[in-house]
Each structure stands twice: as structure tokens, then as C-alpha cells.
Design a protein around this motif. Structure first.
Motif, PDB file in Angstrom:
ATOM      1  N   ILE A  82       1.347   3.617  16.172  1.00  9.87           N
ATOM      2  CA  ILE A  82       1.101   2.315  15.703  1.00  9.87           C
ATOM      3  C   ILE A  82       0.031   1.401  16.271  1.00  9.87           C
ATOM      4  N   LYS A  83       0.571   1.423  17.543  1.00  8.75           N
ATOM      5  CA  LYS A  83      -0.284   0.507  18.456  1.00  8.75           C
ATOM      6  C   LYS A  83      -1.946   1.190  18.481  1.00  8.75           C
ATOM      7  N   LYS A  84      -1.925   2.339  18.607  1.00  6.63           N
ATOM      8  CA  LYS A  84      -3.539   3.064  18.833  1.00  6.63           C
ATOM      9  C   LYS A  84      -4.102   2.708  17.444  1.00  6.63           C
ATOM     10  N   TRP A  85      -3.303   2.847  16.440  1.00  7.81           N
ATOM     11  CA  TRP A  85      -3.873   2.624  14.911  1.00  7.81           C
ATOM     12  C   TRP A  85      -4.237   1.035  14.702  1.00  7.81           C
ATOM     13  N   ILE A  86      -3.686   0.350  15.516  1.00  9.15           N
ATOM     14  CA  ILE A  86      -4.119  -0.916  15.364  1.00  9.15           C
ATOM     15  C   ILE A  86      -5.381  -1.300  16.287  1.00  9.15           C
TER      16      ILE A  86
ATOM     17  N   PRO B   5     -13.895  -3.166  20.892  1.00  9.25           N
ATOM     18  CA  PRO B   5     -12.429  -2.817  21.213  1.00  9.25           C
ATOM     19  C   PRO B   5     -11.842  -3.746  22.214  1.00  9.25           C
ATOM     20  N   PHE B   6     -10.504  -3.997  22.115  1.00  9.22           N
ATOM     21  CA  PHE B   6      -9.448  -4.695  22.754  1.00  9.22           C
ATOM     22  C   PHE B   6      -9.890  -6.220  22.523  1.00  9.22           C
ATOM     23  N   MET B   7     -10.533  -6.647  21.534  1.00 15.68           N
ATOM     24  CA  MET B   7     -11.021  -7.990  21.400  1.00 15.68           C
ATOM     25  C   MET B   7      -9.549  -8.744  21.603  1.00 15.68           C
ATOM     26  N   TRP B   8      -8.437  -8.128  20.855  1.00 18.36           N
ATOM     27  CA  TRP B   8      -7.152  -8.884  20.716  1.00 18.36           C
ATOM     28  C   TRP B   8      -6.220  -8.361  21.335  1.00 18.36           C
ATOM     29  N   ASN B   9      -5.192  -9.260  21.995  1.00 20.79           N
ATOM     30  CA  ASN B   9      -4.132  -8.559  22.884  1.00 20.79           C
ATOM     31  C   ASN B   9      -3.061  -8.285  21.863  1.00 20.79           C
ATOM     32  N   ILE B  10      -2.804  -6.830  22.249  1.00 26.03           N
ATOM     33  CA  ILE B  10      -1.839  -5.953  21.223  1.00 26.03           C
ATOM     34  C   ILE B  10      -0.760  -5.563  22.147  1.00 26.03           C
ATOM     35  N   GLN B  11       0.605  -5.962  21.803  1.00 21.12           N
ATOM     36  CA  GLN B  11       1.681  -5.549  22.737  1.00 21.12           C
ATOM     37  C   GLN B  11       2.684  -5.379  21.853  1.00 21.12           C
TER      38      GLN B  11
ATOM     39  N   PHE C  76       0.775  -1.099  -0.058  1.00 19.26           N
ATOM     40  CA  PHE C  76      -0.137   0.059  -0.043  1.00 19.26           C
ATOM     41  C   PHE C  76       0.905   0.914  -0.066  1.00 19.26           C
ATOM     42  N   ASN C  77       0.862   2.221  -1.162  1.00 18.41           N
ATOM     43  CA  ASN C  77       1.671   3.353  -1.217  1.00 18.41           C
ATOM     44  C   ASN C  77       0.621   4.472  -0.679  1.00 18.41           C
ATOM     45  N   ASN C  78       0.557   4.533   0.672  1.00 18.95           N
ATOM     46  CA  ASN C  78      -0.219   5.349   1.258  1.00 18.95           C
ATOM     47  C   ASN C  78       0.071   5.715   2.541  1.00 18.95           C
ATOM     48  N   PRO C  79       0.718   6.886   2.974  1.00 17.16           N
ATOM     49  CA  PRO C  79       1.171   7.360   4.108  1.00 17.16           C
ATOM     50  C   PRO C  79       0.145   7.329   5.280  1.00 17.16           C
ATOM     51  N   PHE C  80      -1.240   7.610   4.797  1.00 18.47           N
ATOM     52  CA  PHE C  80      -2.218   7.926   5.811  1.00 18.47           C
ATOM     53  C   PHE C  80      -2.727   6.532   6.172  1.00 18.47           C
ATOM     54  N   TYR C  81      -2.321   6.049   7.243  1.00 16.75           N
ATOM     55  CA  TYR C  81      -2.580   4.589   7.487  1.00 16.75           C
ATOM     56  C   TYR C  81      -4.061   4.488   7.805  1.00 16.75           C
ATOM     57  N   TYR C  82      -4.607   5.482   8.246  1.00 18.17           N
ATOM     58  CA  TYR C  82      -6.255   5.064   8.910  1.00 18.17           C
ATOM     59  C   TYR C  82      -7.013   5.195   7.587  1.00 18.17           C
ATOM     60  N   ASP C  83      -6.525   5.526   6.681  1.00 14.53           N
ATOM     61  CA  ASP C  83      -7.426   5.138   5.175  1.00 14.53           C
ATOM     62  C   ASP C  83      -7.419   4.010   4.898  1.00 14.53           C
ATOM     63  N   LEU C  84      -6.381   3.048   5.096  1.00  9.61           N
ATOM     64  CA  LEU C  84      -6.285   1.761   4.863  1.00  9.61           C
ATOM     65  C   LEU C  84      -7.078   0.823   5.893  1.00  9.61           C
ATOM     66  N   ILE C  85      -7.599   1.188   7.201  1.00  9.57           N
ATOM     67  CA  ILE C  85      -8.258   0.329   7.988  1.00  9.57           C
ATOM     68  C   ILE C  85      -9.273  -0.678   7.304  1.00  9.57           C
TER      69      ILE C  85
ATOM     70  N   VAL D 223       2.650  -7.470   9.020  1.00 10.64           N
ATOM     71  CA  VAL D 223       2.702  -5.788   8.410  1.00 10.64           C
ATOM     72  C   VAL D 223       3.862  -5.322   8.683  1.00 10.64           C
ATOM     73  N   ILE D 224       4.386  -4.547   7.563  1.00  7.81           N
ATOM     74  CA  ILE D 224       5.834  -3.778   7.615  1.00  7.81           C
ATOM     75  C   ILE D 224       5.462  -2.580   7.455  1.00  7.81           C
ATOM     76  N   ILE D 225       5.767  -1.543   8.326  1.00 14.51           N
ATOM     77  CA  ILE D 225       5.484  -0.161   8.034  1.00 14.51           C
ATOM     78  C   ILE D 225       6.700   0.447   7.667  1.00 14.51           C
ATOM     79  N   GLU D 226       6.476   0.834   6.494  1.00 13.24           N
ATOM     80  CA  GLU D 226       7.430   1.713   5.780  1.00 13.24           C
ATOM     81  C   GLU D 226       8.710   0.810   5.510  1.00 13.24           C
ATOM     82  N   PRO D 227       8.424   0.041   4.594  1.00 13.74           N
ATOM     83  CA  PRO D 227       9.642  -1.171   4.567  1.00 13.74           C
ATOM     84  C   PRO D 227      10.848  -0.472   3.787  1.00 13.74           C
TER      85      PRO D 227
END
Length: 262
Positions: A180-184, A195-201, A141-150, A242-246
């Protein structure tokens, strides 16, 4: 100008009046209506100038890259055509997905249909990218606006989690792990409505006592062998990466990425 000359000759004006601002406006109108110069057209429209910055055409590099790398070019013999979706409404597009005989897309089509009914903007190309992700393909995805990709990235991610797989997020930039954690968290909540269905760490060198579903590795920890060993069980069950800015990792962290894969 002529009027001021008459007043000047009658000694009513100390000097001739020259409408300088009016000339500037007329000049600007002329240059606007006259269009772009050849150099401006090449730079701003075609993107072929060396200093082009608004639009940049990288296809001119293909010949040099083909000479240098031969058949190793990833994008060789490929093309991109976005025109097929220009005249298709969202409803027609969704109906085409629903006609697909692959049952994988049934729930996804219903999800996209619900978004459309809510008035959300639907990007047809991103929908196809999400369908490719559902098939296990790799997508850039060539888009720096991550929230558009949700809507398009998190539906396949959530599906992988429901199939008892783990999600690994690798960061290409420093100091963005909290964002990024908040985005996830927001992405998972948008897809599941829970909300918080999955454990994110954010993974560390200490083994987590909780069952991690989505783990985040910061750029500085890509080469951290102690972290790899502490989270070996999690990494063995990763089914979605998922790789952010590979691009920021390719030149400096290939060895670390290879260790994570192994």
C-alpha cells in the motif's frame, strides 16, 4: 459406421468401428446451440441461485434486510444507473465537466482532459466519484485493483494535502502495508509528477521526527492506544481518510476506528 460394417462382414475388421469422438463433438455442439437450461439461466445470468458465483443478485435480500433493520438500511430508496454514460464520448463528458460553474472542477477537468489526450482509459463513473470526493463526500470504490483508482482517488487526496491537511490510510488486511505504501508513492507521483513530494510513513508507537503527510495504520494497530497518543498531532489534522478493505474492519475494529476519530 456402415462402412465398418461392410469391412467387418468381409472379415477385414476384427470389430465394428464406432466414431465415439465424433459423437462427443456433435453432442457438445448440440448443447451449445441449444442454449442454457432454466437452472443455468437463473444461476449464471440472473444470479438468483443459491450457488450462483459468476453473477450474484443481492437485491433479493433487500426484503429480509428491510424487515430486520427497517429504515436503517444505508442503500434504501437508492438506485444505480450507468446507462447515462454509455453513449457519451470522453470529449463530450469532459466538456460537460468544464461547463460546471463550480470552480472546484476547473483544474480537475484539465487533469482528466490531459489523461484522455495521453490515451488513458477514462471511467466516467469513477470521474464522478472523484468529483464527489472533491466535495468532501464519502465514496466506496468496489474494485480490488487499486492501481485502477489512482487517477480518481489521488487527485482529491493531493488537493487535501495542498490545503495543509493530512491523509490517514487504515488497512483492513494484515501484511499489506508495504504494498500500500508503494501504491501511495506511485499514485502521488502519477498525479503530481514529483516523486516523494509528500512524506509517507507507516505510523508506529514512537512519535515520528519528520513531518508526516500521509500516515498508514496497519490493522493490528487500529486498537493501539499508544500509537494513537504518539501520533495525536497528526490525527488532529487529518482531512482525508482512506480505508482499505473496510468490510474486514467492521466486525472487529469499530471501537478502534471510533477512538481514532475521537
Amino acid at each position: 459406421m456402415l462402412t465398418s460394417k461392410k469391412y467387418y462382414e468381409a472379415e477385414l475388421l476384427a470389430t465394428l468401428f464406432y466414431p465415439v469422438f465424433g459423437i462427443i463433438i456433435v453432442g457438445e455442439l448440440y448443447f451449445f446451440l441449444d442454449g442454457l437450461t432454466r437452472s443455468e439461466y437463473v444461476s449464471d445470468i440472473l444470479g438468483e441461485d443459491e450457488d450462483a458465483y459468476k453473477t450474484v443478485n443481492y437485491t433479493l435480500l433487500r426484503k429480509s434486510l428491510r424487515t430486520l433493520f427497517g429504515d436503517k438500511l444505508l442503500g434504501e430508496n437508492t438506485s444505480i444507473n450507468n446507462t447515462s454514460y454509455m453513449d457519451v464520448t470522453n470529449e463530450e463528458f469532459i466538456r460537460e465537466i468544464e461547463k460546471n460553474e463550480d470552480g472546484t472542477y476547473d483544474n480537475f477537468a484539465a487533469y482528466i482532459k490531459a489523461l484522455n489526450q495521453k490515451g488513458e482509459d477514462i471511467d466516467h463513473n469513477y470521474v464522478h466519484s472523484a468529483m464527489d470526493l472533491l466535495e468532501g463526500k464519502s465514496i466506496l470504490f468496489n474494485n480490488p485493483f487499486y492501481y485502477d483508482l489512482i487517477p480518481y482517488a489521488f487527485y482529491p487526496m493531493n488537493r487535501a494535502l495542498l490545503r495543509h491537511k493530512k491523509i490517514l490510510v487504515i488497512l483492513g488486511r494484515h501484511s499489506v502495508q508495504d504494498d500500500i505504501k508503494k501504491w501511495i508513492e506511485d499514485g502521488i507521483a502519477a498525479v503530481t509528477n514529483i516523486p516523494f513530494m509528500w512524506n509517507i510513513q507507516i505510523l508506529t508507537s514512537e512519535k515520528s521526527e519528520n513531518n508526516v503527510d500521509i500516515g498508514i495504520i496497519t490493522r493490528s494497530d487500529v486498537l493501539n492506544i499508544k500509537l494513537h497518543n504518539a501520533n495525536a498531532e497528526f490525527l488532529e489534522n487529518v482531512g482525508f481518510v482512506v480505508i482499505i478493505e473496510p468490510s474486514k474492519l467492521i466486525s472487529t475494529a469499530q471501537i478502534g476506528l471510533n477512538l481514532i476519530v475521537k
